[in-house]
Design an enzyme around this catalytic site. Sequence first.
Site: not given
Length: 909
Positions: A42, A112, A121, A123, A368, A484, A793, A860, A880
């Site tokens: 801020k 602020r 949370g 102030m 912001r 699984h 792989s 993989c 890949y």
Amino acid sequence: MTASTASTALAAQLEPGQDWVYSFGGGRADGDATLRNLLGGKGANLAEMSRIGLPVPPGFTITTEVCTHFYSHDRAYPDGLSDQIEAALDKIAAITGKTFGSTDNPLLLSVRSGARVSMPGMMDTVLNLGLNDETVEALARLSGDERFACDSYRRFIPMYGDVVMGVDHELFEDALGDLKDRRGFELDTELSAADWRELISQYKQIIDDEAGEAFPQDPHDQLWGAVGAVFKSWMVPRAITYRTLHNYPEDWGTAVNVQAMVFGNMGASSATGVAFTRNPSTGEKALYGEFLINAQGEDVVAGIRTPQPLTKKAREEADVTSPSLEEAMPEAFAEFMRYCNLLEGHYCDMQDLEFTVENGKLWMLQTRSGKRTTKAAMAIAADMVDEGLITSDDALLRLDPAAIDQLLHPTIDTSVERKVIAKGLPASPGAATGEIVLTSAAAEEAAAAGRDCILVRVETSPEDIHGMHAAKGILTARGGMTSHAAVVARGMGTPCVSGAGSLRINNETGIINTGSMKLKAGDVITLDGSTGDVMLGAVKMQEPELTGAFSSVMEWADGVRRMTVRANAETPADAETARKYGAEGIGLCRTEHMFFDGDRITAVRQMILANTTTDREAALAKLLPMQRGDFTQLFTIMAGLPVTIRLLDPPLHEFLPRTEEEFDAVAQDLNVDASVLSERTQELHEFNPMLGHRGCRLAISYPEIAQMQTRAILEAAIEAAKTTGKPVEPEIMVPLVAGSKELAFVKETIDGVAEAVMTEKDTRIAYTVGTMIELPRAALRASEIAEEAAFFSFGTNDLTQTTFGISRDDAGQFLGTYERLGVIEKDPFITLDQDGVGELVKIASERGRQVKDDLKLGICGEHGGDPASINFCESIGLDYVSCSPFRVPIARLAAAQAVLRSRQSGDGA
Ligand code: PEP
Ligand code: MG
């Protein structure tokens, strides 16, 4: 220059002892947007707005370093802070002509908090600070509006009483409610100055009674009280929890922003509001937000009065009669629109703004980058590229690949309040609602009758595959992210919550105890597979929708990335989905998944239970045409793209029946006595099946299985090449090898059958044989293995399991605790452990390539769809990544980001 080096550089230019407070206002500022770490988000943006000439009420920021000092010096402030604050107050006085504490022309302040990221949370705000029994009269005189002055004072006392003195705000609200009841009023606006005065005395009394001390009348005491409250709020439990959840270090600290008050509650020509420069839920390029005439900031969010839309168009669309800002205050609106465009252009991003109009004069209170949905993020990024505000590379880097899931699956409507009854792991994204079913048969029955259902199991097994297909969602009490249930559900795109440890499922009674309540089969629940939440009843959903922006972003990503992206897929449906989302091949076809379907499981069990090679071959002969059919379909769909088919891998126990009922049914199917079956099952019992008779060990003990599979692959390739007219080059993959001899043995089997099939069919197929690297030994002996392999792989699910020695199916029971206690940072089954498992991957890649420089390298394991892991794969030069079909777009974007990041770090080096 980074923000922190900038801050050090700037601090170094300042006189010693002058750097605790940074002033802004009147078109100047000590700081700027780069000083976010020092001034908080801020404060840095207020400085920046001031610098570029926007009307920001003058003020100053007390730096985050003061917060750090406060906590490292037993809650004492640094020397010189008080003088610097006085000097900064003088600067405000010079700009505004008002003096803090003056009873003639008092300066009032807002205070602020502002950490480097916005943090619930903490102030939030104290407004109207500086008012007391005397200054309120001066304010009344100067404004010519006694009611306004009293209204401001009656707002200040409870705000201060609550956040600084710890008095329960309900007590103030009750007093206001009582007064309104006594007067017979409904709205605050009906109360007069005299009413407010009465309330003010009551409020002061409440503070006396509750805090045991008087509301402070000295403005300086008020200011130090508010500053202290901001710093103390850094350590309240809510703020600490939030930081822990987001991994924000404690030593960041918060800044405090102190600013001259401007009043949106000075009558009909004053207002206050909030705005987004573009629509944060759709991304549409249209100002979005709301405001209230004659109000202060907290009224807009408090919900007591209904705020009005900002633009005429939005007002008409909302069918509201009270005027928009555009209509009520056209000049202030036009000026505000100018600033919106300017700030968007300046920050090159959608902004979230707060503003106040005081007697017709516009003031900017905050800017912001605005939070947005994934859909909006895509649309805004794509539009900004078209508008020339950012490059397509910027757009790619701005998007969160993991959030793309939101676009591909139904999600819970964001406006819905979640009533969570159980929580598990977010195993497969998307949301699903349906009635609880406890067996796969019940799932199939419900689906056949057109009813949506959620399959709830302790854990799933191959036996459940039909039920998993039939269900809209899957919920298990046990199992981790690569169990699984999780792997299969992700592959199918079915939402799944796994490892919901609080569930006690009693299959006999059909009762599920969630810990807090009892559910039974037939009750309707909703799962959110993206968060792991389980909710009671049907919850409102949003359907996914792929837009033009999505295609543009994906095209840009494809243009940038180096690695190709494949999918883990075995069914035709998976393969179709994979192609739809842009997969460039199949990186892993787990052939065992094909064994679960229809009659096949019977043939598979016959094969497993066979005592002799002849019996086994007879069972395999039944499987051959089925496998050939599957592969032909896959090759046809993939039309010439590479397809990696893995030989049978899992421990055979996974295919065997478990319960007595299942035993009887299977015995009947196989036409053997149940006792024979159970005896053979006993023989096959393994203490650690995951480390047992599985992977290439099966192909070595029972070469006829590998022979059947190779034959099916080659015959299918020949057939598909004929029908599609495209060459098919199957990659046959051998799982779980620990050394080169295993691979050499299986490769010989494969080559023998392949040669025979090609001779029989008189056709050559350019197949290759490679291996998974999923055991630490295989990674270390990669040079020898590479002699036998055309590709590696990396099976990082097993490699993680075996490197850590943690069972992937049981990890859910304790990894959560590990993460909470900080023993590990992230679940290594989700995000690759780069230090350990990653090092093995790197070693294997380097050793493999030393022997064979064209050795194809891919991944993989589930990490192939995880953005951070993909970044690692790019950094070590894999060719890949392969992931479940629904993660393909995530992987495409993440692979592009990885290239851009490595370019950036290359530039910076
Ligand atoms: C792996 O181990 O990473 C892998 C892809 O194989 P599976 O998950 O089938 O064991
Ligand atoms: Mg594996």
